[in-house]
Design a protein around this motif. Structure first.
Motif, PDB file in Angstrom:
ATOM      1  N   PHE A   1       0.835  -1.207   0.000  1.00  0.00           N
ATOM      2  CA  PHE A   1       0.000   0.000   0.000  1.00  0.00           C
ATOM      3  C   PHE A   1       0.870   1.257   0.000  1.00  0.00           C
ATOM      4  N   ALA A   2       1.919   1.283   0.798  1.00  0.00           N
ATOM      5  CA  ALA A   2       2.789   2.467   0.867  1.00  0.00           C
ATOM      6  C   ALA A   2       3.498   2.708  -0.468  1.00  0.00           C
ATOM      7  N   GLY A   3       4.103   1.665  -1.022  1.00  0.00           N
ATOM      8  CA  GLY A   3       4.833   1.820  -2.282  1.00  0.00           C
ATOM      9  C   GLY A   3       3.919   2.164  -3.440  1.00  0.00           C
ATOM     10  N   CYS A   4       2.903   1.348  -3.662  1.00  0.00           N
ATOM     11  CA  CYS A   4       1.999   1.573  -4.794  1.00  0.00           C
ATOM     12  C   CYS A   4       1.120   2.806  -4.570  1.00  0.00           C
ATOM     13  N   GLY A   5       0.732   3.045  -3.333  1.00  0.00           N
ATOM     14  CA  GLY A   5      -0.052   4.245  -3.047  1.00  0.00           C
ATOM     15  C   GLY A   5       0.731   5.507  -3.361  1.00  0.00           C
ATOM     16  N   SER A   6       2.018   5.503  -3.049  1.00  0.00           N
ATOM     17  CA  SER A   6       2.867   6.662  -3.364  1.00  0.00           C
ATOM     18  C   SER A   6       3.054   6.811  -4.871  1.00  0.00           C
ATOM     19  N   MET A   7       3.206   5.683  -5.578  1.00  0.00           N
ATOM     20  CA  MET A   7       3.306   5.738  -7.040  1.00  0.00           C
ATOM     21  C   MET A   7       2.039   6.345  -7.633  1.00  0.00           C
ATOM     22  N   LEU A   8       0.896   5.891  -7.136  1.00  0.00           N
ATOM     23  CA  LEU A   8      -0.389   6.397  -7.609  1.00  0.00           C
ATOM     24  C   LEU A   8      -0.537   7.889  -7.289  1.00  0.00           C
ATOM     25  N   ALA A   9      -0.173   8.281  -6.090  1.00  0.00           N
ATOM     26  CA  ALA A   9      -0.253   9.695  -5.707  1.00  0.00           C
ATOM     27  C   ALA A   9       0.640  10.550  -6.602  1.00  0.00           C
ATOM     28  N   ALA A  10       1.818  10.054  -6.929  1.00  0.00           N
ATOM     29  CA  ALA A  10       2.722  10.802  -7.812  1.00  0.00           C
ATOM     30  C   ALA A  10       2.099  10.981  -9.198  1.00  0.00           C
ATOM     31  N   ALA A  11       1.400   9.965  -9.681  1.00  0.00           N
ATOM     32  CA  ALA A  11       0.727  10.075 -10.983  1.00  0.00           C
ATOM     33  C   ALA A  11      -0.381  11.123 -10.928  1.00  0.00           C
ATOM     34  N   VAL A  12      -1.118  11.154  -9.828  1.00  0.00           N
ATOM     35  CA  VAL A  12      -2.178  12.147  -9.660  1.00  0.00           C
ATOM     36  C   VAL A  12      -1.582  13.555  -9.620  1.00  0.00           C
ATOM     37  N   VAL A  13      -0.491  13.724  -8.880  1.00  0.00           N
ATOM     38  CA  VAL A  13       0.172  15.027  -8.805  1.00  0.00           C
ATOM     39  C   VAL A  13       0.670  15.444 -10.192  1.00  0.00           C
ATOM     40  N   LEU A  14       1.222  14.495 -10.935  1.00  0.00           N
ATOM     41  CA  LEU A  14       1.737  14.807 -12.278  1.00  0.00           C
ATOM     42  C   LEU A  14       0.633  15.371 -13.165  1.00  0.00           C
ATOM     43  N   VAL A  15      -0.503  14.694 -13.205  1.00  0.00           N
ATOM     44  CA  VAL A  15      -1.572  15.158 -14.097  1.00  0.00           C
ATOM     45  C   VAL A  15      -2.251  16.413 -13.543  1.00  0.00           C
ATOM     46  N   ALA A  16      -2.297  16.551 -12.235  1.00  0.00           N
ATOM     47  CA  ALA A  16      -2.894  17.759 -11.651  1.00  0.00           C
ATOM     48  C   ALA A  16      -2.041  18.986 -11.965  1.00  0.00           C
ATOM     49  N   ARG A  17      -0.746  18.817 -11.931  1.00  0.00           N
ATOM     50  CA  ARG A  17       0.179  19.942 -12.184  1.00  0.00           C
ATOM     51  C   ARG A  17       0.360  20.189 -13.676  1.00  0.00           C
ATOM     52  N   SER A  18       0.376  19.101 -14.458  1.00  0.00           N
ATOM     53  CA  SER A  18       0.639  19.208 -15.898  1.00  0.00           C
ATOM     54  C   SER A  18      -0.361  18.345 -16.663  1.00  0.00           C
ATOM     55  N   PRO A  19      -1.552  18.860 -16.905  1.00  0.00           N
ATOM     56  CA  PRO A  19      -2.577  18.068 -17.595  1.00  0.00           C
ATOM     57  C   PRO A  19      -2.115  17.524 -18.952  1.00  0.00           C
ATOM     58  N   GLU A  20      -1.174  18.195 -19.576  1.00  0.00           N
ATOM     59  CA  GLU A  20      -0.657  17.698 -20.864  1.00  0.00           C
ATOM     60  C   GLU A  20       0.141  16.405 -20.698  1.00  0.00           C
ATOM     61  N   ARG A  21       0.458  16.038 -19.478  1.00  0.00           N
ATOM     62  CA  ARG A  21       1.194  14.802 -19.185  1.00  0.00           C
ATOM     63  C   ARG A  21       0.252  13.659 -18.787  1.00  0.00           C
ATOM     64  N   LEU A  22      -0.996  13.757 -19.202  1.00  0.00           N
ATOM     65  CA  LEU A  22      -1.986  12.728 -18.857  1.00  0.00           C
ATOM     66  C   LEU A  22      -1.525  11.336 -19.267  1.00  0.00           C
ATOM     67  N   ARG A  23      -0.991  11.213 -20.457  1.00  0.00           N
ATOM     68  CA  ARG A  23      -0.535   9.891 -20.926  1.00  0.00           C
ATOM     69  C   ARG A  23       0.537   9.315 -20.000  1.00  0.00           C
ATOM     70  N   ALA A  24       1.494  10.128 -19.595  1.00  0.00           N
ATOM     71  CA  ALA A  24       2.545   9.669 -18.692  1.00  0.00           C
ATOM     72  C   ALA A  24       1.965   9.300 -17.329  1.00  0.00           C
ATOM     73  N   ALA A  25       1.015  10.095 -16.855  1.00  0.00           N
ATOM     74  CA  ALA A  25       0.393   9.814 -15.557  1.00  0.00           C
ATOM     75  C   ALA A  25      -0.387   8.508 -15.596  1.00  0.00           C
ATOM     76  N   VAL A  26      -1.085   8.272 -16.696  1.00  0.00           N
ATOM     77  CA  VAL A  26      -1.828   7.013 -16.833  1.00  0.00           C
ATOM     78  C   VAL A  26      -0.852   5.838 -16.873  1.00  0.00           C
ATOM     79  N   ALA A  27       0.233   5.977 -17.616  1.00  0.00           N
ATOM     80  CA  ALA A  27       1.239   4.911 -17.683  1.00  0.00           C
ATOM     81  C   ALA A  27       1.860   4.651 -16.314  1.00  0.00           C
ATOM     82  N   GLN A  28       2.117   5.703 -15.582  1.00  0.00           N
ATOM     83  CA  GLN A  28       2.757   5.594 -14.267  1.00  0.00           C
ATOM     84  C   GLN A  28       1.777   5.119 -13.202  1.00  0.00           C
TER      85      GLN A  28
END
Length: 128
Positions: free
Chosen positions: A84-111
Motif C-alpha cells: 500500500f505504501a509503495g503503490c499508493g505513493s506511485m499512484l499519488a505521484a501520478a495524480v500530482v503529475l496530471v494535476a500539475r501538468s494536464p498535458e502529461r496525462l498519458r505519462a500519468a496514466v502509464a505511471q
C-alpha cells in the motif's frame, strides 16, 4: 484477488525501476530525452534533479518488492502495508503529475494504472 494485486504491484515496481534507469542513469541519452520531450540543453540543466528523482522511484519500487516478499512469506499485514505504501505513493505521484501538468496525462496514466490496480485489488482482497 491478492495474487492479482501482487502481479500488478510487481509490474508497477518494474516500471519504476525502469523510470529510475532513465532518470538517474540515462537522462541525457537521446531516447530518454525523446521520452520526456526535452532538448539536450534541458536535459543537461535538469540532470541533478532527475538523478535524485530517479532514486525516489527506485525506493518506491524497493518498498513494494519488500512488501511482496513479506506477502509471500505469510507476513501478510506488514506486506500489505508496504505494498500500500509503495503503490499508493506511485499512484499519488501520478495524480500530482496530471494535476500539475494536464498535458502529461498519458505519462500519468502509464505511471499510475498498475499501482491503482494493485491498491484497488489489495483493498478488495481485505474487504472480502
Amino acid at each position: 484477488m491478492t495474487v492479482l494485486a501482487a502481479v500488478f504491484a510487481a509490474l508497477a515496481a518494474v516500471l519504476h525501476v525502469w523510470i529510475f534507469v532513465m532518470e538517474s542513469l540515462r537522462w541525457e541519452h537521446p531516447s530518454t530525452r525523446r521520452t520526456f520531450q526535452m532538448t539536450a540543453d534541458e536535459a543537461a540543466a535538469t540532470r541533478e534533479m532527475a538523478y535524485n528523482q530517479g532514486f525516489y522511484n527506485l525506493f518506491l519500487a524497493v518498498v513494494t518488492v519488500v512488501g511482496l516478499v513479506l506477502l509471500a512469506t505469510d507476513q501478510t499485514d506488514a506486506g500489505r502495508a508496504l505494498v500500500f505504501a509503495g503503490c499508493g505513493s506511485m499512484l499519488a505521484a501520478a495524480v500530482v503529475l496530471v494535476a500539475r501538468s494536464p498535458e502529461r496525462l498519458r505519462a500519468a496514466v502509464a505511471q499510475g494504472t498498475m499501482p491503482l490496480l494493485a491498491v484497488g485489488l489489495l483493498a478488495l482482497s481485505i474487504a472480502v
